[in-house]
Scaffold this active site. Structure first.
Site, PDB file in Angstrom:
ATOM      1  N   LYS A  83      -3.318 -10.516  17.305  1.00 59.60           N
ATOM      2  CA  LYS A  83      -1.952 -10.321  16.817  1.00 59.60           C
ATOM      3  C   LYS A  83      -1.162  -9.546  17.854  1.00 59.60           C
ATOM      4  O   LYS A  83      -1.575  -8.468  18.298  1.00 59.60           O
ATOM      5  CB  LYS A  83      -2.009  -9.522  15.519  1.00 59.60           C
ATOM      6  CG  LYS A  83      -1.372 -10.226  14.350  1.00 59.60           C
ATOM      7  CD  LYS A  83      -1.634  -9.418  13.120  1.00 59.60           C
ATOM      8  CE  LYS A  83      -0.618  -9.750  12.084  1.00 59.60           C
ATOM      9  NZ  LYS A  83      -0.787  -8.905  10.899  1.00 59.60           N
TER      10      LYS A  83
HETATM   11  C1  E4P Z   1       1.243  -9.670   8.437  1.00 58.01           C
HETATM   12  O1  E4P Z   1       0.359 -10.245   9.013  1.00 58.01           O
HETATM   13  C2  E4P Z   1       1.283  -8.241   8.092  1.00 58.01           C
HETATM   14  O2  E4P Z   1      -0.046  -7.731   8.088  1.00 58.01           O
HETATM   15  C3  E4P Z   1       1.804  -7.956   6.711  1.00 58.01           C
HETATM   16  O3  E4P Z   1       2.082  -9.163   6.001  1.00 58.01           O
HETATM   17  C4  E4P Z   1       2.892  -6.953   6.651  1.00 58.01           C
HETATM   18  O4  E4P Z   1       3.274  -6.778   5.302  1.00 58.01           O
HETATM   19  P1  E4P Z   1       4.081  -5.521   4.775  1.00 58.01           P
HETATM   20  O5  E4P Z   1       5.524  -5.726   5.109  1.00 58.01           O
HETATM   21  O6  E4P Z   1       3.855  -5.528   3.298  1.00 58.01           O
HETATM   22  O7  E4P Z   1       3.505  -4.313   5.444  1.00 58.01           O
END
Ligand code: E4P
Length: 218
Positions: A83
């Site tokens: 990521k």
């Molecule tokens: C995406 O891959 C992130 O891990 C996640 O969806 C972020 O979500 P949040 O906005 O609830 O922290």
């Protein structure tokens, strides 16, 4: 639409796998920090449980650091996906990693044009953050729908992960928008299972059976 679990919690992952509904996992530094465990050991354990892509995020902000971290993470297991945030350095890293055959998930995407750049750089996945856009009065799901349309218009191989999902309606809207994947927190998955009419229905069937039981036997 496939479902991934957005968590670094091994118990949640095991449970969702037992239900047979998830085909991958996404983590981020916030989710990993909650587990208070050596993080590479944790990612390795998750990759061994999940027979699909497991996203692990780099912490470096510069190209060299991102690529170094990505290579180390990719060496942990064949199903690790790196990521990387959408920045100029991030795009450069995605290009290098995609040429090395290392899969990437470009994260913190808040516009369709950011997503298009990620796809052009060679990202395997791109993650528009729906909930965080909704939080600031923007239509998060429009970014998902636009990105899906762009990717389909041009036959790009990148897959769209609807991320930052907060409730079951987000999942429904992501599926309607044609997202390839939605990554959902465990609580949302649980909420998707529940329906009050299901509980009422189960109780009524069992009550009716109980009342008639004596006449049903032998
Ligand atoms: C995406 O891959 C992130 O891990 C996640 O969806 C972020 O979500 P949040 O906005 O609830 O922290």
């Amino acid at each position: 639409m496939e479902l991934y679990l957005d968590t670094a919690n091994v118990d949640e992952i095991r449970t969702a796998l037992e239900w047979g509904v998830i085909s991958g996992v996404t983590t981020n530094p916030t989710l990993v920090a909650k587990e208070k465990r050596p993080w590479k050991e944790l990612i390795k354990e998750i990759t061994s449980l999940v027979p699909g892509p497991v996203s692990a995020e780099v912490l470096s902000l510069d190209y060299e650091g991102m690529v170094r971290e990505a290579r180390e993470l990719a060496a942990l297991a064949p199903n690790v996906v790196i990521k990387i945030p959408i920045t100029p350095e991030g795009l450069k890293a995605v290009k290098t990693l995609s040429r090395e055959g290392i899969k990437t998930n470009v994260t913190l995407v808040f516009s369709a044009t950011q997503g298009l750049l990620a796809a052009r750089a060679g990202a395997s996945f791109v993650s528009p953050f729906v909930g965080r856009l909704d939080d600031v009065s923007n239509e998060g799901m429009e970014v998902v729908a636009d990105l899906v349309m762009i990717i389909e218009n041009y036959g790009l191989p990148t897959r769209v992960i609807a991320a930052s999902i907060r409730h079951p309606m987000h999942v429904l809207e992501a599926a309607r928008a044609g997202a390839h994947i939605a990554t959902v927190p465990f609580g949302v998955l649980q909420a998707m299972i529940r329906h009050p009419l299901t509980d009422v229905g189960i109780k009524r069937f069992l009550d009716d059976w109980e009342k008639a039981k004596s006449s049903l036997q032998g």
